[in-house]
Design a protein around this motif. Structure first.
Motif, PDB file in Angstrom:
ATOM      1  N   ALA A   6       0.827  -1.207   0.000  1.00  0.00           N
ATOM      2  CA  ALA A   6       0.000   0.000   0.000  1.00  0.00           C
ATOM      3  C   ALA A   6       0.862   1.258   0.000  1.00  0.00           C
ATOM      4  O   ALA A   6       0.591   2.206  -0.744  1.00  0.00           O
ATOM      5  N   ARG A   7       1.888   1.272   0.825  1.00  0.00           N
ATOM      6  CA  ARG A   7       2.742   2.460   0.882  1.00  0.00           C
ATOM      7  C   ARG A   7       3.518   2.637  -0.419  1.00  0.00           C
ATOM      8  O   ARG A   7       3.691   3.744  -0.913  1.00  0.00           O
ATOM      9  N   PHE A   8       4.005   1.549  -0.974  1.00  0.00           N
ATOM     10  CA  PHE A   8       4.760   1.624  -2.222  1.00  0.00           C
ATOM     11  C   PHE A   8       3.952   2.306  -3.313  1.00  0.00           C
ATOM     12  O   PHE A   8       4.464   3.137  -4.053  1.00  0.00           O
ATOM     13  N   TYR A   9       2.680   1.954  -3.412  1.00  0.00           N
ATOM     14  CA  TYR A   9       1.853   2.493  -4.493  1.00  0.00           C
ATOM     15  C   TYR A   9       1.088   3.761  -4.126  1.00  0.00           C
ATOM     16  O   TYR A   9       0.605   4.458  -5.019  1.00  0.00           O
ATOM     17  N   ALA A  10       0.991   4.094  -2.836  1.00  0.00           N
ATOM     18  CA  ALA A  10       0.185   5.250  -2.446  1.00  0.00           C
ATOM     19  C   ALA A  10       1.001   6.455  -1.993  1.00  0.00           C
ATOM     20  O   ALA A  10       0.516   7.572  -2.056  1.00  0.00           O
ATOM     21  N   ASP A  11       2.215   6.240  -1.542  1.00  0.00           N
ATOM     22  CA  ASP A  11       3.005   7.350  -1.012  1.00  0.00           C
ATOM     23  C   ASP A  11       3.517   8.199  -2.177  1.00  0.00           C
ATOM     24  O   ASP A  11       4.238   7.700  -3.044  1.00  0.00           O
ATOM     25  N   PRO A  12       3.165   9.490  -2.208  1.00  0.00           N
ATOM     26  CA  PRO A  12       3.580  10.341  -3.331  1.00  0.00           C
ATOM     27  C   PRO A  12       5.085  10.601  -3.377  1.00  0.00           C
ATOM     28  O   PRO A  12       5.588  11.112  -4.371  1.00  0.00           O
ATOM     29  N   ARG A  13       5.806  10.216  -2.348  1.00  0.00           N
ATOM     30  CA  ARG A  13       7.260  10.390  -2.348  1.00  0.00           C
ATOM     31  C   ARG A  13       7.976   9.256  -3.060  1.00  0.00           C
ATOM     32  O   ARG A  13       9.189   9.303  -3.242  1.00  0.00           O
ATOM     33  N   ILE A  14       7.231   8.244  -3.476  1.00  0.00           N
ATOM     34  CA  ILE A  14       7.817   7.092  -4.166  1.00  0.00           C
ATOM     35  C   ILE A  14       7.333   7.098  -5.607  1.00  0.00           C
ATOM     36  O   ILE A  14       6.138   7.182  -5.865  1.00  0.00           O
ATOM     37  N   GLY A  15       8.255   7.016  -6.527  1.00  0.00           N
ATOM     38  CA  GLY A  15       7.895   7.006  -7.940  1.00  0.00           C
ATOM     39  C   GLY A  15       8.561   5.843  -8.652  1.00  0.00           C
ATOM     40  O   GLY A  15       9.640   5.398  -8.269  1.00  0.00           O
ATOM     41  N   VAL A  16       7.904   5.367  -9.678  1.00  0.00           N
ATOM     42  CA  VAL A  16       8.430   4.275 -10.484  1.00  0.00           C
ATOM     43  C   VAL A  16       8.364   4.718 -11.940  1.00  0.00           C
ATOM     44  O   VAL A  16       7.321   5.169 -12.409  1.00  0.00           O
ATOM     45  N   ALA A  17       9.465   4.620 -12.636  1.00  0.00           N
ATOM     46  CA  ALA A  17       9.489   4.980 -14.057  1.00  0.00           C
ATOM     47  C   ALA A  17      10.205   3.876 -14.820  1.00  0.00           C
ATOM     48  O   ALA A  17      11.282   3.430 -14.424  1.00  0.00           O
ATOM     49  N   ALA A  18       9.615   3.464 -15.896  1.00  0.00           N
ATOM     50  CA  ALA A  18      10.232   2.448 -16.755  1.00  0.00           C
ATOM     51  C   ALA A  18      11.430   3.048 -17.478  1.00  0.00           C
ATOM     52  O   ALA A  18      11.544   4.270 -17.603  1.00  0.00           O
ATOM     53  N   GLN A  19      12.290   2.200 -17.956  1.00  0.00           N
ATOM     54  CA  GLN A  19      13.472   2.675 -18.668  1.00  0.00           C
ATOM     55  C   GLN A  19      13.096   3.381 -19.965  1.00  0.00           C
ATOM     56  O   GLN A  19      13.699   4.378 -20.316  1.00  0.00           O
ATOM     57  N   ALA A  20      12.113   2.880 -20.678  1.00  0.00           N
ATOM     58  CA  ALA A  20      11.824   3.457 -21.993  1.00  0.00           C
ATOM     59  C   ALA A  20      10.351   3.755 -22.245  1.00  0.00           C
ATOM     60  O   ALA A  20      10.022   4.387 -23.220  1.00  0.00           O
ATOM     61  N   PHE A  21       9.454   3.315 -21.393  1.00  0.00           N
ATOM     62  CA  PHE A  21       8.013   3.533 -21.565  1.00  0.00           C
ATOM     63  C   PHE A  21       7.467   3.032 -22.899  1.00  0.00           C
ATOM     64  O   PHE A  21       6.504   3.571 -23.421  1.00  0.00           O
ATOM     65  N   CYS A  22       8.105   2.054 -23.462  1.00  0.00           N
ATOM     66  CA  CYS A  22       7.531   1.377 -24.622  1.00  0.00           C
ATOM     67  C   CYS A  22       8.056  -0.048 -24.606  1.00  0.00           C
ATOM     68  O   CYS A  22       9.222  -0.288 -24.302  1.00  0.00           O
ATOM     69  N   TYR A  23       7.192  -0.988 -24.880  1.00  0.00           N
ATOM     70  CA  TYR A  23       7.562  -2.392 -24.778  1.00  0.00           C
ATOM     71  C   TYR A  23       8.289  -2.829 -26.051  1.00  0.00           C
ATOM     72  O   TYR A  23       7.746  -2.718 -27.160  1.00  0.00           O
ATOM     73  N   PRO A  24       9.500  -3.346 -25.912  1.00  0.00           N
ATOM     74  CA  PRO A  24      10.297  -3.696 -27.084  1.00  0.00           C
ATOM     75  C   PRO A  24       9.963  -5.051 -27.696  1.00  0.00           C
ATOM     76  O   PRO A  24      10.435  -5.371 -28.783  1.00  0.00           O
ATOM     77  N   GLY A  25       9.181  -5.870 -27.005  1.00  0.00           N
ATOM     78  CA  GLY A  25       8.860  -7.199 -27.495  1.00  0.00           C
ATOM     79  C   GLY A  25       9.748  -8.253 -26.853  1.00  0.00           C
ATOM     80  O   GLY A  25      10.705  -7.947 -26.154  1.00  0.00           O
ATOM     81  N   THR A  26       9.400  -9.497 -27.101  1.00  0.00           N
ATOM     82  CA  THR A  26      10.102 -10.622 -26.499  1.00  0.00           C
ATOM     83  C   THR A  26      11.103 -11.197 -27.490  1.00  0.00           C
ATOM     84  O   THR A  26      10.780 -11.415 -28.665  1.00  0.00           O
ATOM     85  N   ALA A  27      12.281 -11.468 -27.012  1.00  0.00           N
ATOM     86  CA  ALA A  27      13.328 -12.068 -27.838  1.00  0.00           C
ATOM     87  C   ALA A  27      13.010 -13.539 -28.072  1.00  0.00           C
ATOM     88  O   ALA A  27      12.341 -14.175 -27.255  1.00  0.00           O
TER      89      ALA A  27
END
Length: 129
Positions: A6-27
């Motif tokens: 709950a804290r991980f997803y609700a606390d505004p001091r914690i942010g998560v950002a993907a490396q590229a924000f677009c899915y490159p597909g599966t090798a």
């Protein structure tokens, strides 16, 4: 990190950002292709400029480590994570939480013994202010 879901997803001091924000597909042999550089180039610096008070950045996985650390990254993810003290307290390279890394984590008990307690202490210190 020593915090609950709950804290991980609700606390505004914690942010998560993907490396590229677009899915490159599966090798073909499993796993994902690397994040496309062009995607990160489109948004990453703009996003980071909007986050002026970052106190800790977790670089999760080899791609994120190579992007953020450049020549400062080790020759592989394990080497970079092993050198975590070189980047602390503001940056912490972490292994990717993938089933593919289970054997590596078993071979490298120093991660659970040294890095995880440090991370938990650092996160608690940041969130207690």
């Amino acid at each position: 990190m020593g915090i609950d879901y709950a804290r991980f997803y609700a606390d505004p001091r914690i942010g998560v950002a993907a490396q590229a924000f677009c899915y490159p597909g599966t090798a073909p042999k499993g796993g994902d292709y690397p994040p496309p550089r062009r995607c990160a180039e489109l948004w990453r610096s703009r996003l980071l400029s909007e986050l002026p008070r970052m106190e800790l950045t977790l670089l999760v996985g080899g791609y994120a480590q190579a992007w953020a650390l450049g020549a400062g990254a080790g020759r592989n993810m394990t080497d970079t994570v092993r050198a975590w003290r070189d980047f602390a307290p503001d940056i912490l390279p972490m292994p990717h939480p993938s089933w593919r890394n289970t054997a590596s984590l078993r071979r490298n008990p120093w991660f659970e013994q040294d890095v995880v307690p440090w991370l938990r202490h650092r996160v608690q210190g940041i969130l207690s202010t």
